[in-house]
Write a protein that holds these residues in place. Structure first.
Motif, PDB file in Angstrom:
ATOM      1  N   GLU A  30      19.286  37.256  61.342  1.00 20.13           N
ATOM      2  CA  GLU A  30      18.980  36.773  62.681  1.00 20.13           C
ATOM      3  C   GLU A  30      18.638  37.924  63.629  1.00 20.13           C
ATOM      4  O   GLU A  30      17.717  37.803  64.458  1.00 20.13           O
ATOM      5  N   THR A  31      19.349  39.041  63.503  1.00 22.73           N
ATOM      6  CA  THR A  31      19.088  40.194  64.383  1.00 22.73           C
ATOM      7  C   THR A  31      17.708  40.764  64.138  1.00 22.73           C
ATOM      8  O   THR A  31      16.929  41.012  65.070  1.00 22.73           O
ATOM      9  N   LEU A  54       9.387  48.559  59.188  1.00 24.04           N
ATOM     10  CA  LEU A  54      10.581  47.893  58.692  1.00 24.04           C
ATOM     11  C   LEU A  54      11.127  48.697  57.519  1.00 24.04           C
ATOM     12  O   LEU A  54      10.386  48.983  56.567  1.00 24.04           O
ATOM     13  N   ARG A  55      12.413  49.065  57.599  1.00 25.85           N
ATOM     14  CA  ARG A  55      12.997  49.910  56.561  1.00 25.85           C
ATOM     15  C   ARG A  55      14.201  49.222  55.930  1.00 25.85           C
ATOM     16  O   ARG A  55      15.025  48.636  56.617  1.00 25.85           O
ATOM     17  N   GLY A  56      14.322  49.333  54.611  1.00 30.76           N
ATOM     18  CA  GLY A  56      15.468  48.768  53.912  1.00 30.76           C
ATOM     19  C   GLY A  56      15.201  48.676  52.423  1.00 30.76           C
ATOM     20  O   GLY A  56      14.057  48.758  51.974  1.00 30.76           O
ATOM     21  N   GLY A  61      14.855  41.168  52.499  1.00 28.67           N
ATOM     22  CA  GLY A  61      14.197  40.184  53.353  1.00 28.67           C
ATOM     23  C   GLY A  61      13.060  40.694  54.208  1.00 28.67           C
ATOM     24  O   GLY A  61      12.516  39.933  55.023  1.00 28.67           O
ATOM     25  N   LYS A  62      12.645  41.930  54.035  1.00 25.03           N
ATOM     26  CA  LYS A  62      11.628  42.525  54.909  1.00 25.03           C
ATOM     27  C   LYS A  62      10.292  41.793  54.795  1.00 25.03           C
ATOM     28  O   LYS A  62       9.708  41.382  55.807  1.00 25.03           O
ATOM     29  N   GLU A 207       8.143  50.961  66.901  1.00 22.63           N
ATOM     30  CA  GLU A 207       9.340  50.139  66.747  1.00 22.63           C
ATOM     31  C   GLU A 207       9.877  50.306  65.326  1.00 22.63           C
ATOM     32  O   GLU A 207       9.118  50.208  64.359  1.00 22.63           O
ATOM     33  N   PHE A 208      11.185  50.552  65.197  1.00 22.37           N
ATOM     34  CA  PHE A 208      11.853  50.581  63.903  1.00 22.37           C
ATOM     35  C   PHE A 208      12.776  49.377  63.799  1.00 22.37           C
ATOM     36  O   PHE A 208      13.530  49.080  64.726  1.00 22.37           O
ATOM     37  N   ILE A 209      12.740  48.687  62.659  1.00 20.01           N
ATOM     38  CA  ILE A 209      13.679  47.596  62.409  1.00 20.01           C
ATOM     39  C   ILE A 209      14.349  47.868  61.063  1.00 20.01           C
ATOM     40  O   ILE A 209      13.676  48.009  60.043  1.00 20.01           O
TER      41      ILE A 209
END
Length: 436
Positions: A30-31, A54-56, A61-62, A207-209
């Motif tokens: 959600e975040t 988007l990092r992970g 779920g990216k 922007e980084f998520i």
């Protein structure tokens, strides 16, 4: 009755396929969902999109979240008369980095297909890089008000020239001011941004998520939301989903892996004509998935990479060694012995080191830099030794490796040594003993 008839375990197993099913809501994300929506609100207002990274890790779920939100954005903007075109490109190209040239061509062809889905002229490789950029910018200008390019597995991009060209397209005059373009980079490697030029980092990383691995409780919620549709009511024992979640949270925190483990558990139960899916099915599925993953990795290796991996296996299970972390020089000695004894050409020390690094990039071994009596790397198996050796044994026994009989003898000898060291639970071995 068809031989393909199910035993009544699955109802709709499509919902367990991470790449072919999009959930209505992204649990435990959600975040990140709100952060991505917030970063894209400017597009809905008719302003230029931001560049986002988007990092992970894999399976967090990216990609699925990005595709879902962009689909909603495109539909909502269309209702306001704003034309948004999205292009998705995966930058991973097997074991090789994808060049700016190939990426530019893929973006251009995707834009052409979107504009002319019934038929379009596909661009080949007969153009210079500069000509390809011109064609890509022509397509971007023709596509509409706003273009969003998603570059998945950004760490697979060999160099960052295309990132500079796209992120600075309007500033550099490659696109008119009324044509907006934004980049969304998705990466499994948090450190890949460090390799980009300062100019690219400044432009790309507005922007980084961050996407952290899922916790066991989060994976339970995800699997629980899918089970009602995926399985016949009542066939899952109560402890199946908690065990799938705990195993996956321990190993990777990947929703994709958790779903795969749950599906495989159901398939094993179905093949056994069992009435229920139990924890025993989960444990069997976990072992089978690990083994299949290792086997698939081995099939894709070159002969020299296989020999290098065998050298790590030998030294890692050596009972006389005080540590599983083995320096390159010791591994090279084992490699030379295997190669010369069994009819393969031994390569140079530097070439051998390159093979080790290639194996490290494929997550088969781990590398630890050390500073002891001079700089030297140490290596250790990243996969379970028993699974690795038994997978090797299956491949060479079935003639799938295309190797000489020498490799079979080498694998058999390693299995004998591993068995003696208590690493492989095969007590009925009748293998020849070789000295390494």
């Amino acid at each position: 009755m068809s031989i393909f008839e199910s035993n009544g375990i699955f109802d709709n197993d499509r919902v367990l396929r991470h790449d072919s099913y999009t959930p209505d809501e992204f649990l435990a994300r959600e975040t990140q969902e709100q952060e991505l929506v917030s970063a894209l609100k400017s597009v809905y207002r008719g302003s230029p999109p931001k560049n986002i990274v988007l990092r992970g890790k894999n399976g967090t779920g990216k990609t699925s979240l990005t595709k879902s939100i962009l689909e909603t954005l495109t539909e909502d903007c269309a209702e306001k008369g704003i034309n948004v075109t999205t292009v998705y490109v995966n930058c991973s190209d097997s074991h090789n980095d994808k060049s700016s040239y190939d990426t530019t061509r893929e973006i251009t062809n995707s834009l052409r297909e979107i504009r002319n889905p019934s038929g379009y002229d596909k661009i080949g490789s007969g153009y210079s890089q500069g000509e390809l950029y011109e064609k890509m910018f022509d397509e971007l200008e023709s596509s509409g008000d706003t273009n969003i390019i998603v570059l998945d597995e950004l760490d697979g991009l060999g160099e960052d020239e295309i990132l500079y060209k796209i992120s600075r397209a309007t500033t550099n005059g490659d696109l008119p001011m009324d044509t907006d373009v934004g980049l969304i980079g998705i990466t499994n490697d948090p450190g890949c941004i460090k390799n980009f030029s300062p100019t690219v980092k400044d432009s790309l990383c507005e922007e980084f998520i961050e996407f952290s691995p899922y916790k066991a409780t989060e994976l339970e919620a995800i699997l629980g939301a899918r089970k009602e549709e995926a399985f016949v009511d009542g066939v899952l024992n109560d402890d199946v989903i908690p065990l799938c979640s705990a195993i996956t949270a321990r190993d990777s925190g990947s929703a994709r892996q958790a779903l795969k483990l749950l599906e495989k558990s159901g398939e094993i139960a179905d093949d056994e004509n069992a009435d229920n899916v139990s924890v025993e099915h989960v444990r069997e599925a976990d072992t089978q998935i690990d083994k299949d993953d290792v086997k698939n990795s081995l099939k894709g290796l070159t002969t020299q990479e296989r020999l290098a991996l065998l050298s790590v296996a030998i030294k890692s299970i050596d009972p006389s060694s005080s540590s599983n972390k083995v320096p390159t020089s010791d591994l090279f000695e084992a490699y030379e012995t295997i190669a010369t004894r069994h009819g393969h050409s031994a390569r140079s020390y530097n070439r051998f080191s390159d093979r080790l690094k290639a194996l490290e990039q494929q997550n088969l071994i781990s590398l630890t830099p050390t500073q002891k009596s001079g700089y030297q790397n140490t290596f250790d198996l990243e996969v379970n030794a028993a699974l690795l050796i038994e997978a090797f044994d299956e491949i060479v026994s079935n003639g799938m490796a295309g190797e000489s009989s020498g490799l079979q003898r080498t694998v058999e000898a390693i299995m004998k040594r591993a068995n003696d060291a208590g690493e492989v639970s095969r007590r009925d071995l009748t293998l020849e003993t070789c000295s390494f």
